[in-house]
Write a protein that holds these residues in place. Structure first.
Motif, PDB file in Angstrom:
ATOM      1  N   THR A  95      31.159  35.748  13.998  1.00 58.32           N
ATOM      2  CA  THR A  95      32.019  35.835  15.158  1.00 58.32           C
ATOM      3  C   THR A  95      33.135  35.804  15.198  1.00 58.32           C
ATOM      4  O   THR A  95      34.126  36.037  13.748  1.00 58.32           O
ATOM      5  N   ARG A  96      33.651  36.079  16.136  1.00 62.28           N
ATOM      6  CA  ARG A  96      35.213  37.036  16.665  1.00 62.28           C
ATOM      7  C   ARG A  96      35.492  35.705  17.759  1.00 62.28           C
ATOM      8  O   ARG A  96      35.165  35.894  18.856  1.00 62.28           O
ATOM      9  N   SER A  97      37.002  35.161  17.049  1.00 61.42           N
ATOM     10  CA  SER A  97      37.476  34.742  18.508  1.00 61.42           C
ATOM     11  C   SER A  97      38.950  35.208  18.766  1.00 61.42           C
ATOM     12  O   SER A  97      39.618  35.478  17.464  1.00 61.42           O
ATOM     13  N   TYR A  98      39.146  35.068  19.454  1.00 58.95           N
ATOM     14  CA  TYR A  98      40.279  36.545  20.102  1.00 58.95           C
ATOM     15  C   TYR A  98      40.683  35.635  21.738  1.00 58.95           C
ATOM     16  O   TYR A  98      39.804  35.376  22.984  1.00 58.95           O
ATOM     17  N   ASP A  99      41.793  35.941  21.980  1.00 61.27           N
ATOM     18  CA  ASP A  99      42.938  35.872  24.214  1.00 61.27           C
ATOM     19  C   ASP A  99      42.720  37.376  23.416  1.00 61.27           C
ATOM     20  O   ASP A  99      43.005  38.327  23.360  1.00 61.27           O
ATOM     21  N   LEU A 100      42.152  37.438  25.233  1.00 62.26           N
ATOM     22  CA  LEU A 100      41.575  38.863  25.903  1.00 62.26           C
ATOM     23  C   LEU A 100      42.940  38.767  26.860  1.00 62.26           C
ATOM     24  O   LEU A 100      42.957  37.603  27.916  1.00 62.26           O
ATOM     25  N   GLN A 101      43.424  40.198  26.993  1.00 59.78           N
ATOM     26  CA  GLN A 101      43.986  40.057  28.689  1.00 59.78           C
ATOM     27  C   GLN A 101      43.921  40.985  29.301  1.00 59.78           C
ATOM     28  O   GLN A 101      43.063  42.292  28.929  1.00 59.78           O
ATOM     29  N   TYR A 102      43.933  40.669  30.369  1.00 56.00           N
ATOM     30  CA  TYR A 102      43.180  42.105  31.979  1.00 56.00           C
ATOM     31  C   TYR A 102      44.249  41.469  32.934  1.00 56.00           C
ATOM     32  O   TYR A 102      44.253  41.302  33.673  1.00 56.00           O
ATOM     33  N   GLY A 103      44.764  43.205  32.740  1.00 60.14           N
ATOM     34  CA  GLY A 103      45.958  43.438  34.054  1.00 60.14           C
ATOM     35  C   GLY A 103      45.571  45.042  34.731  1.00 60.14           C
ATOM     36  O   GLY A 103      45.409  45.524  33.800  1.00 60.14           O
ATOM     37  N   ALA A 104      46.441  44.901  34.887  1.00 56.92           N
ATOM     38  CA  ALA A 104      46.964  45.641  36.339  1.00 56.92           C
ATOM     39  C   ALA A 104      48.649  45.978  37.146  1.00 56.92           C
ATOM     40  O   ALA A 104      48.510  44.924  37.323  1.00 56.92           O
ATOM     41  N   THR A 105      48.564  47.012  37.305  1.00 60.07           N
ATOM     42  CA  THR A 105      49.352  47.226  38.066  1.00 60.07           C
ATOM     43  C   THR A 105      49.419  48.502  39.188  1.00 60.07           C
ATOM     44  O   THR A 105      48.798  49.754  38.680  1.00 60.07           O
ATOM     45  N   LEU A 106      49.029  48.173  40.532  1.00 55.97           N
ATOM     46  CA  LEU A 106      48.508  49.078  41.432  1.00 55.97           C
ATOM     47  C   LEU A 106      50.357  49.432  41.893  1.00 55.97           C
ATOM     48  O   LEU A 106      51.349  49.091  41.962  1.00 55.97           O
ATOM     49  N   LYS A 107      50.202  51.676  42.221  1.00 54.95           N
ATOM     50  CA  LYS A 107      51.655  51.623  42.377  1.00 54.95           C
ATOM     51  C   LYS A 107      51.337  52.435  43.656  1.00 54.95           C
ATOM     52  O   LYS A 107      50.038  53.260  44.425  1.00 54.95           O
ATOM     53  N   ASP A 108      52.485  52.922  43.994  1.00 57.38           N
ATOM     54  CA  ASP A 108      52.316  54.016  45.423  1.00 57.38           C
ATOM     55  C   ASP A 108      51.777  53.784  46.887  1.00 57.38           C
ATOM     56  O   ASP A 108      51.255  54.080  47.048  1.00 57.38           O
ATOM     57  N   LEU A 109      51.724  51.858  46.630  1.00 55.16           N
ATOM     58  CA  LEU A 109      51.103  51.293  47.931  1.00 55.16           C
ATOM     59  C   LEU A 109      51.586  52.112  48.779  1.00 55.16           C
ATOM     60  O   LEU A 109      53.352  51.419  48.913  1.00 55.16           O
ATOM     61  N   PRO A 110      51.687  52.236  50.562  1.00 51.87           N
ATOM     62  CA  PRO A 110      52.524  51.922  51.631  1.00 51.87           C
ATOM     63  C   PRO A 110      52.549  50.532  51.481  1.00 51.87           C
ATOM     64  O   PRO A 110      52.403  49.575  52.115  1.00 51.87           O
ATOM     65  N   GLU A 111      54.180  50.228  52.642  1.00 53.03           N
ATOM     66  CA  GLU A 111      54.344  49.114  52.557  1.00 53.03           C
ATOM     67  C   GLU A 111      53.844  48.446  53.826  1.00 53.03           C
ATOM     68  O   GLU A 111      53.616  48.783  54.739  1.00 53.03           O
ATOM     69  N   GLY A 112      53.790  46.960  53.622  1.00 57.56           N
ATOM     70  CA  GLY A 112      53.158  46.144  54.658  1.00 57.56           C
ATOM     71  C   GLY A 112      51.144  46.926  54.547  1.00 57.56           C
ATOM     72  O   GLY A 112      50.872  45.681  55.684  1.00 57.56           O
ATOM     73  N   ALA A 113      50.623  47.964  53.777  1.00 60.78           N
ATOM     74  CA  ALA A 113      49.277  48.058  54.071  1.00 60.78           C
ATOM     75  C   ALA A 113      48.199  46.600  53.481  1.00 60.78           C
ATOM     76  O   ALA A 113      49.043  45.971  52.300  1.00 60.78           O
ATOM     77  N   LYS A 114      47.182  46.726  53.771  1.00 59.35           N
ATOM     78  CA  LYS A 114      46.605  45.192  53.108  1.00 59.35           C
ATOM     79  C   LYS A 114      45.717  46.119  52.103  1.00 59.35           C
ATOM     80  O   LYS A 114      45.280  46.289  51.814  1.00 59.35           O
ATOM     81  N   VAL A 115      46.152  45.032  50.792  1.00 60.98           N
ATOM     82  CA  VAL A 115      45.748  45.563  49.845  1.00 60.98           C
ATOM     83  C   VAL A 115      44.046  44.474  49.028  1.00 60.98           C
ATOM     84  O   VAL A 115      44.715  43.027  48.994  1.00 60.98           O
ATOM     85  N   ARG A 116      42.850  44.972  49.211  1.00 64.15           N
ATOM     86  CA  ARG A 116      42.021  44.314  48.687  1.00 64.15           C
ATOM     87  C   ARG A 116      41.780  44.128  47.011  1.00 64.15           C
ATOM     88  O   ARG A 116      41.805  45.865  46.614  1.00 64.15           O
ATOM     89  N   VAL A 117      41.688  42.980  45.888  1.00 67.89           N
ATOM     90  CA  VAL A 117      41.543  43.500  45.237  1.00 67.89           C
ATOM     91  C   VAL A 117      39.992  42.128  44.198  1.00 67.89           C
ATOM     92  O   VAL A 117      40.436  41.554  44.816  1.00 67.89           O
ATOM     93  N   TRP A 118      39.483  43.524  43.891  1.00 71.59           N
ATOM     94  CA  TRP A 118      38.196  42.098  42.843  1.00 71.59           C
ATOM     95  C   TRP A 118      37.794  42.477  41.657  1.00 71.59           C
ATOM     96  O   TRP A 118      38.207  44.053  41.392  1.00 71.59           O
TER      97      TRP A 118
END
Length: 326
Positions: free
Chosen positions: A30-53
């Motif tokens: 059995t294994r117990s741990y903390d999991l990090q799930y992250g990201a950075t979106l780059k080069d987005l056009p200013e003011g653009a509508k961003v949808r993330v799932w």
């Protein structure tokens, strides 16, 4: 006489300690741990509508999940898609002047080793689940070319025996190799010809063959952890397959790991190590709320649309990591 009694007692004590050590070793699966799930979106056009799932891991028979801190640019919505029951975190935002949007979710995970061959009396699937996991996917046909590769192989009738023959045949036909382009799409016709690939290619072929033989099979994807305890980065996803046997329920196979580690080939038919976490099940995923793009081949990384168009993976910096709990 007294010496003999003491000697027997000592032997019994040693045997007892050995049994306890064996039990301790079993508990260590059995294994117990903390999991990090992250990201950075780059080069987005200013003011653009961003949808993330984002896919969200959830409690199963083999893992328990507790949500931790979230760092998001807006309030999310949590929902489940209706076909496989995958859990989805969704948010929207506008791209700032910097052209970057960062986010992170964290989880506490307790994952158990899977030993499915020890299970008994699972019973049959519902007709809905059976139909779902016997049907083809867009890259996973259940007739035509894949079946030609089985024409010279004799099979028994028991699902467990058939699945074992398929497991061996996939391992014979495919080698684990990511040195050339084309791998990683789980395209069964491609892997039939190329004969190499990564985990999604191995397991798509297994699922294709199992379903063609009337054995329900499903695709699971998540992340692997280094077997060494501690902390570190997670470089990418890992996936495996499961087939259904009425006596044992869902039985896992991890054929790509068996191919990389031949000494564990017997183990990876019916067993999974605790060094992983499941995020989602299935292919051809229709997200909630619905994405503007086509269904996802699989869902383990953030899916992003900017002004209604899928954002390229090359402009998404992923940051996944783990830290074992003491």
């Amino acid at each position: 006489m007294m010496k003999a009694i003491l000697s027997c007692a000592a032997v019994l004590v040693c045997l007892g300690l050995a049994v306890e050590e064996g039990r301790a070793a079993e508990k260590a699966k059995t294994r117990s741990y903390d999991l990090q799930y992250g990201a950075t979106l780059k080069d987005l056009p200013e003011g653009a509508k961003v949808r993330v799932w984002l896919p969200v891991p959830q409690n199963t028979e083999h893992q328990s999940i507790k949500a931790g801190k979230r760092t998001l640019p807006s309030t999310p919505k949590i929902s489940s898609e209706p076909v496989h029951g995958n859990k989805i975190l969704y948010f929207e935002t506008k791209a700032p002047e910097s052209g970057e949007v960062a986010f992170e979710t964290n989880y506490q995970v307790k994952r158990n080793e899977v030993r499915a061959l020890d299970q008994k009396g699972a019973g049959d699937l519902s007709s809905k689940m059976r139909d779902l996991y016997l049907a083809p996917n867009s890259t996973v046909p259940i007739d035509g070319k894949p079946l030609d590769l089985l024409s010279d192989i004799s099979f028994g009738n028991a699902p467990l025996d058939v699945a074992r023959r398929l497991y061996d045949q996939v391992d014979t036909h495919v080698r684990y190799d990511k040195s050339q382009p084309g791998y990683g799409n789980g395209d069964v016709l491609w892997v039939c010809d190329s004969r190499f690939g990564n985990c999604t290619d191995f397991h798509s072929l297994f699922i294709s063959w199992a379903r063609a033989k009337g054995i329900p099979a499903r695709f699971e994807i998540g992340f692997p952890l280094s077997p060494e305890r501690g902390e570190g980065k997670i470089g990418g996803y890992h996936c495996w397959a499961l087939f259904y046997d009425a006596e044992r329920g869902w039985v896992p196979v991890d054929i790509s790991e068996a191919d990389k580690h031949p000494d564990m080939k017997e183990y990876y038919f019916g067993n999974l190590t605790e060094d992983r976490v499941t995020f989602t099940t299935g292919r051809d995923i229709q997200l909630v709320p619905k994405q503007d793009g086509p269904p996802l081949n699989y869902f383990v990384y953030p899916y992003v649309e900017v002004n209604g168009k899928p954002w390229p993976k090359s402009k998404i910096d992923l940051a996944f990591g783990f830290k074992d709990q003491e």
